[in-house]
Design an enzyme around this catalytic site. Structure first.
Site, PDB file in Angstrom:
ATOM      1  N   GLU A  32       0.808  -1.229   0.000  1.00  0.00           N
ATOM      2  CA  GLU A  32       0.000   0.000   0.000  1.00  0.00           C
ATOM      3  C   GLU A  32       0.837   1.275   0.000  1.00  0.00           C
ATOM      4  O   GLU A  32       0.615   2.192   0.791  1.00  0.00           O
ATOM      5  CB  GLU A  32      -0.981  -0.027   1.189  1.00  0.00           C
ATOM      6  N   GLU A  58      -6.479 -10.436  -1.369  1.00  0.00           N
ATOM      7  CA  GLU A  58      -7.301 -10.165  -0.165  1.00  0.00           C
ATOM      8  C   GLU A  58      -8.765  -9.988  -0.562  1.00  0.00           C
ATOM      9  O   GLU A  58      -9.464  -9.108  -0.059  1.00  0.00           O
ATOM     10  CB  GLU A  58      -6.806  -8.888   0.537  1.00  0.00           C
ATOM     11  N   ASP A  84     -12.499  -9.595  -1.003  1.00  0.00           N
ATOM     12  CA  ASP A  84     -13.820  -9.612  -0.370  1.00  0.00           C
ATOM     13  C   ASP A  84     -14.673  -8.591  -1.104  1.00  0.00           C
ATOM     14  O   ASP A  84     -14.160  -7.632  -1.667  1.00  0.00           O
ATOM     15  CB  ASP A  84     -13.781  -9.376   1.155  1.00  0.00           C
ATOM     16  N   ASN A 109       1.922  -5.143  -3.055  1.00  0.00           N
ATOM     17  CA  ASN A 109       0.524  -5.507  -2.776  1.00  0.00           C
ATOM     18  C   ASN A 109      -0.274  -4.243  -2.466  1.00  0.00           C
ATOM     19  O   ASN A 109       0.153  -3.415  -1.660  1.00  0.00           O
ATOM     20  CB  ASN A 109       0.535  -6.441  -1.542  1.00  0.00           C
ATOM     21  N   HIS A 119     -10.447  -5.542  -2.452  1.00  0.00           N
ATOM     22  CA  HIS A 119     -11.481  -5.154  -1.473  1.00  0.00           C
ATOM     23  C   HIS A 119     -12.537  -4.361  -2.240  1.00  0.00           C
ATOM     24  O   HIS A 119     -12.397  -3.155  -2.459  1.00  0.00           O
ATOM     25  CB  HIS A 119     -10.867  -4.338  -0.333  1.00  0.00           C
TER      26      HIS A 119
HETATM   27  O1  9MR Z   1      -7.846  -7.795   8.407  1.00  0.00           O
HETATM   28  C1  9MR Z   1      -6.900  -7.006   9.075  1.00  0.00           C
HETATM   29  C2  9MR Z   1      -7.514  -6.469  10.354  1.00  0.00           C
HETATM   30  O2  9MR Z   1      -7.741  -7.513  11.266  1.00  0.00           O
HETATM   31  C3  9MR Z   1      -6.595  -5.421  10.961  1.00  0.00           C
HETATM   32  O3  9MR Z   1      -7.247  -4.826  12.080  1.00  0.00           O
HETATM   33  C4  9MR Z   1      -6.250  -4.384   9.918  1.00  0.00           C
HETATM   34  C5  9MR Z   1      -5.337  -3.335  10.497  1.00  0.00           C
HETATM   35  O4  9MR Z   1      -4.792  -2.519   9.527  1.00  0.00           O
HETATM   36  O5  9MR Z   1      -5.622  -5.013   8.809  1.00  0.00           O
HETATM   37  C6  9MR Z   1      -6.493  -5.875   8.155  1.00  0.00           C
HETATM   38  O6  9MR Z   1      -5.878  -6.404   7.018  1.00  0.00           O
HETATM   39  C7  9MR Z   1      -5.487  -5.478   6.010  1.00  0.00           C
HETATM   40  C8  9MR Z   1      -4.297  -6.057   5.287  1.00  0.00           C
HETATM   41  O7  9MR Z   1      -3.282  -6.383   6.207  1.00  0.00           O
HETATM   42  C9  9MR Z   1      -3.768  -5.087   4.243  1.00  0.00           C
HETATM   43  N1  9MR Z   1      -4.802  -4.676   3.332  1.00  0.00           N
HETATM   44  C10 9MR Z   1      -6.051  -4.211   3.946  1.00  0.00           C
HETATM   45  C11 9MR Z   1      -6.565  -5.248   4.940  1.00  0.00           C
HETATM   46  C12 9MR Z   1      -7.918  -4.826   5.496  1.00  0.00           C
HETATM   47  O8  9MR Z   1      -7.793  -3.658   6.229  1.00  0.00           O
END
Ligand code: 9MR
Length: 417
Positions: free
Chosen positions: A149, A256, A258, A190, A226
């Site tokens: 990111e 990822e 969803d 990513n 997402h």
């Molecule tokens: O799913 C993850 C969630 O449990 C955490 O609280 C969050 C914190 O930033 O991160 C989420 O996963 C992220 C992933 O690591 C990177 N891309 C976005 C995902 C959703 O926020």
């Protein structure tokens, strides 16, 4: 890989129900996988059973445990208690592991984000972090998300301690350190919202070129995926964006996935739209030679980051919160099965004539009431709405609670709809 032998095995009446990873491999992908929540996988046995089902889930990724705040919470002090949970499950089950993530502005401990760094000191911090964490998991990761990111939603470079210290030079520093730490894993950039082919996507293309021009290794780009029900790009548009990256000689994957409903509860037509959106995403990966796999960011609506981040939104995954398969599951299984048995765009009739796909890789509509290959051992039991009620090897209930009827999705899956 269109292995005739594998396909024959899948279609043989004696085998168990073909499931998503199995179908994905038959369709030519390396895996169908999921993120796994470290907080729930050892406490929820129904959740764990699906994680452990390697025909369904062939690849795992730790949802949080390998991030910087978990692995190096204070400088030089490394902890893998959370990070090891999911890799150990993958190892025990013989599943592929994606590893996530090394250099990211979020879930970054304060000692890094608020530190006072020179280029030299922050380079050393990055190299130490990467060599320790990747060294700990050496040989276990199919791929690592090395930089995560780094592009903001408007297409500018994302602000972070890394950008303010180095400009864009930190990309190559991170990828070179990763190569040195584990030369045999795939090194990925990513990010999310690359799917829309806008300014953010342009900048991510530039990022890949910057890394390559610096002589640093980059093997893949992860499309997080997402997405939003009803706003997901078409299969063709998605494939076009994936190809912008494969033409740079990197592989791609959905990492990822969803697809959230903006408001809840979702109507049955919204659930069907969600299924079509999932099918378009998975279908686009099938259409692009360098797309290696699909990972969903969790599989059950019981556990998802979405509701706590997007108020009122949710139900973004393939199983509902009671672990019943949703319409989206059927769509994904159908698009994989269609590819495995002759490819989308081809009118395909499977061996038992229970399913016909058309050129639209969406939810397959059928008229039969039960697959000819279904066996029943649960006399009297009635399946709930969305639940499985038939398919090769299925031994559960074949009747549905009123007013639902058992409809054939494909030879391996019938559902109460
Ligand atoms: O799913 C993850 C969630 O449990 C955490 O609280 C969050 C914190 O930033 O991160 C989420 O996963 C992220 C992933 O690591 C990177 N891309 C976005 C995902 C959703 O926020």
């Amino acid at each position: 890989m269109h292995s005739k032998a594998l396909l024959a095995a899948l279609l043989a009446p004696a085998v168990v129900t073909a499931q998503l990873h199995q179908l994905a491999v038959a369709a030519g992908l390396k895996y169908f996988g999921t993120a796994v929540s470290e907080g729930n996988v050892n406490s929820d046995s129904a959740y764990r059973a699906i994680v452990n089902n390697k025909n369904e889930i062939g690849q795992l990724v730790p949802e949080n445990g390998q991030k910087w705040d978990a692995t190096e919470p204070s400088r030089g002090s490394f902890s893998y208690s959370s990070g090891d949970i999911v890799p150990n499950i993958a190892k025990a089950n013989g599943q592929l592991l994606r590893c996530h993530t090394l250099v990211w502005h979020s879930q970054l401990p304060n000692w890094v984000s608020s530190g006072s760094w020179t280029k030299a000191t922050l380079t050393s911090v990055i190299q130490t972090h990467i060599s320790n964490v990747m060294g700990h998991y050496i040989g276990q990761c199919y791929a690592w998300d090395v930089v995560n990111e780094a592009v903001a939603d408007d297409g500018s470079w994302r602000s972070s301690v890394f950008l303010s210290t180095f400009g864009t030079d930190y990309f190559a520093i991170a990828f070179k350190a990763a190569k040195a730490a584990d030369p045999n894993t795939k090194l990925y950039y990513n990010d999310y919202n690359l799917e829309y082919n806008g300014a953010k996507t342009d900048r991510a293309v530039e990022l890949v070129k910057i890394v390559q021009a610096a002589g640093a290794p980059i093997d893949g780009v992860g499309f997080q995926g997402h997405l939003i029900v009803g706003s997901t790009p078409s299969r063709g548009s998605l494939a076009t964006v994936l190809r912008r990256f494969t033409s740079l000689n990197v592989e791609v994957a959905y990492t990822e996935l969803d697809i959230r409903h903006s408001s809840l509860p979702a109507s049955s037509s919204a659930l069907a739209t969600q299924g079509n959106d999932f099918a378009n995403v998975v279908g686009s990966c099938l259409d692009v030679a360098g797309c290696v796999g699909v990972t969903v960011w969790g599989f059950s609506d019981k556990y998802s980051w979405v509701p706590s981040t997007f108020s009122g939104a949710g139900a973004a995954l393939l199983y509902d919160s009671n672990f019943n398969k949703k319409a989206a599951w059927t769509s994904v299984s159908s698009v994989l099965a269609a590819k495995a048995t002759g490819g989308p765009g081809v009118s395909t009739t499977l061996s038992t004539s229970v399913v016909t796909t058309t050129s639209k890789p969406a939810v397959i509509t059928t008229t039969s009431t039960a697959a000819t290959t279904t066996t029943s051992s649960a006399s009297g039991a009635q399946q709930t709405h969305w639940g499985q009620c038939g398919g090769n090897g299925w031994t559960g209930p074949t009747a549905c609670q009123s007013p639902w009827t058992c409809q054939v999705g494909n030879p391996w899956y019938s559902q109460c709809l």
